[in-house]
Design an enzyme around this catalytic site. Structure first.
Site, mmCIF file in Angstrom:
data_model
loop_
_atom_site.group_PDB
_atom_site.id
_atom_site.type_symbol
_atom_site.label_atom_id
_atom_site.label_comp_id
_atom_site.label_asym_id
_atom_site.label_seq_id
_atom_site.Cartn_x
_atom_site.Cartn_y
_atom_site.Cartn_z
ATOM 1 N N GLU A 134 12.507 -8.006 1.688
ATOM 2 C CA GLU A 134 13.741 -7.822 0.920
ATOM 3 C C GLU A 134 13.766 -6.498 0.168
ATOM 4 O O GLU A 134 14.804 -5.849 0.052
ATOM 5 C CB GLU A 134 13.924 -8.980 -0.059
ATOM 6 N N ASP A 159 14.674 9.104 3.035
ATOM 7 C CA ASP A 159 14.533 7.750 2.504
ATOM 8 C C ASP A 159 15.730 6.892 2.900
ATOM 9 O O ASP A 159 15.567 5.756 3.367
ATOM 10 C CB ASP A 159 14.402 7.815 0.979
ATOM 11 N N LYS A 212 16.337 3.400 5.548
ATOM 12 C CA LYS A 212 17.054 2.211 5.098
ATOM 13 C C LYS A 212 18.219 1.868 6.023
ATOM 14 O O LYS A 212 18.501 0.692 6.269
ATOM 15 C CB LYS A 212 17.526 2.411 3.653
ATOM 16 N N GLY A 269 12.303 0.735 -9.331
ATOM 17 C CA GLY A 269 11.772 0.212 -10.584
ATOM 18 C C GLY A 269 10.625 -0.736 -10.338
ATOM 19 O O GLY A 269 10.636 -1.514 -9.384
ATOM 20 N N GLY A 294 11.639 10.440 -14.253
ATOM 21 C CA GLY A 294 10.865 9.592 -13.359
ATOM 22 C C GLY A 294 11.617 9.119 -12.132
ATOM 23 O O GLY A 294 11.126 8.268 -11.386
ATOM 24 N N GLU A 339 10.104 12.374 -7.347
ATOM 25 C CA GLU A 339 8.694 12.710 -7.229
ATOM 26 C C GLU A 339 8.512 14.211 -7.437
ATOM 27 O O GLU A 339 9.463 14.985 -7.397
ATOM 28 C CB GLU A 339 8.182 12.318 -5.836
ATOM 29 N N THR A 381 0.831 -1.201 0.000
ATOM 30 C CA THR A 381 0.000 0.000 0.000
ATOM 31 C C THR A 381 0.866 1.253 0.000
ATOM 32 O O THR A 381 2.059 1.214 0.330
ATOM 33 C CB THR A 381 -0.901 0.045 1.249
ATOM 34 N N VAL A 423 15.144 -2.062 1.032
ATOM 35 C CA VAL A 423 16.410 -1.314 1.015
ATOM 36 C C VAL A 423 16.880 -1.001 -0.403
ATOM 37 O O VAL A 423 17.154 0.150 -0.738
ATOM 38 C CB VAL A 423 17.506 -2.075 1.790
#
Length: 350
Positions: free
Chosen positions: A153, A224, A228, A326, A210, A213, A100, A156
């Site tokens: 998995e 971000d 991680k 990706g 792309g 954001e 989500t 990260v």
């Protein structure tokens, strides 16, 4: 047969479904893995459930045509309108794939979805950073206590196995320091600046491609990467590290003269996230731009590529590079976890 419920059905969830359809024969032959998508629940795209399994081609066609699963063909046994919680609690899914849109500051709704699944003795596979960065020990404990699998998995480095690889292939080593380029957006911006573009020009190019954001704050301020670093500490160093305790500085203050001066001295700027073990066994984490020599293992990592350097007591430094984002790559990370779930559940078939 593994029954799967998709909680969230954006690009990553759809990519997993496509992979499972494309590779159904080889997954069965190589691993004995057979799957059915029995439910989809998405806040924006609606929900549909069928105990015997949904027709994947019809499901994907609905998404491509209408952007919704609400027009999935009506037939006996098809149920629509279930909420995400109802889908988790009342369907015959064995595995909940939690993908989500989640607030990384609170980890919701993903944390609640994980807890509901574990309480119902259902396994969870997720690419959401929030649950692992904010509630790892609690969720790991719930999964263990209820005898279910918890896979993450893709949190990260997307499909690049930054967690599974060191856990399995570096077993026996003590990993004393982990450092890496953990965000492709910022690395792309910095390498574009090395080509002579300003920060603003590089950011706009990242958006156009792309990689960034519309609001790039989470990337460029280092948030971000900070989550991680927390995950790497929690999982690979077995040391809880709250993301709020990780010193964090992004690249928004980076200027052309900084990049040019570094290059003139045989150095490059990279946004490095790292966690290292202290003498007393505790850990310290940080995210910040660093100047590194051109012969440093991370200096040659350019563009949107990610890389992570594990410093081991027996093997020395080990570098892993690969895609950090990706649609297909992140969908693949879910497949990695799904295969390992299956290995744990049915080892005699492998």
């Amino acid at each position: 047969m593994t029954n799967i419920a998709m909680i969230g059905f954006g690009g990553v969830g759809q990519a997993l479904v496509e992979i499972l359809e494309e590779k159904a024969e080889s997954l069965q032959e190589r691993y004995g893995l057979e799957t059915k998508i029995v439910a989809v629940s998405d806040l924006m795209k609606g929900s549909v459930y069928q105990e015997k399994g949904l027709d994947v081609q019809q499901l994907l066609e609905c998404i491509r045509k209408d952007g919704s699963v609400e027009n999935y063909p009506e037939q006996p046994g098809v149920v629509k309108g279930l909420s995400s919680i109802e889908t988790i609690e009342t369907t015959n899914a064995d595995v909940i794939v939690e993908v989500t849109f989640t607030d990384v500051n609170t980890g919701e709704p993903a944390i609640t979805h994980c807890k509901k699944a574990f309480a119902g003795k259902k396994s969870v596979i997720t690419t959401n950073k929030g649950p692992v960065a904010l509630a790892y020990n609690e969720l790991k404990g719930m999964a263990r206590d209820h005898g279910v699998f918890f896979g993450f998995e893709g949190t990260v480095m997307s499909g690049t196995p930054a967690l599974r690889m060191p856990e399995e292939t570096l077993a026996g080593n003590d990993i004393n320091r982990i450092s890496g380029i953990l965000n492709g957006t910022t690395n792309y911006i910095l390498t574009e600046m090395e080509k002579g573009k300003t920060y603003d020009e590089s950011l706009e190019q990242a958006k156009a491609n792309g990689y960034a954001e519309a609001d790039p704050t989470n990337d460029v301020e280092g948030y971000d990467a900070r989550y991680k670093v927390s995950i790497l500490s929690n999982y690979l160093m077995n040391q809880p590290l709250d993301y709020k305790d990780i010193e964090c500085r992004g690249i928004t203050e980076m200027r052309m003269e900084d990049v040019e001066n570094a290059m003139a001295n045989g150095e490059k700027w990279r946004l490095i996230g790292k966690v290292e073990r202290n003498g007393d066994g505790s850990v310290t984490g940080s995210v910040a731009p660093e100047k590194i020599k051109e012969d440093h293992p991370l200096a040659g990592v350019s563009g949107a590529t990610n890389a992570i350097l594990y410093e081991c007591d027996l093997l020395g430094p080990v570098l892993l590079t690969g895609a950090g984002a990706g649609r297909k790559e992140t969908g693949f990370s879910l497949l990695i976890d799904l295969i390992h779930y299956h290995k744990e559940r049915e080892p005699e078939k492998l």
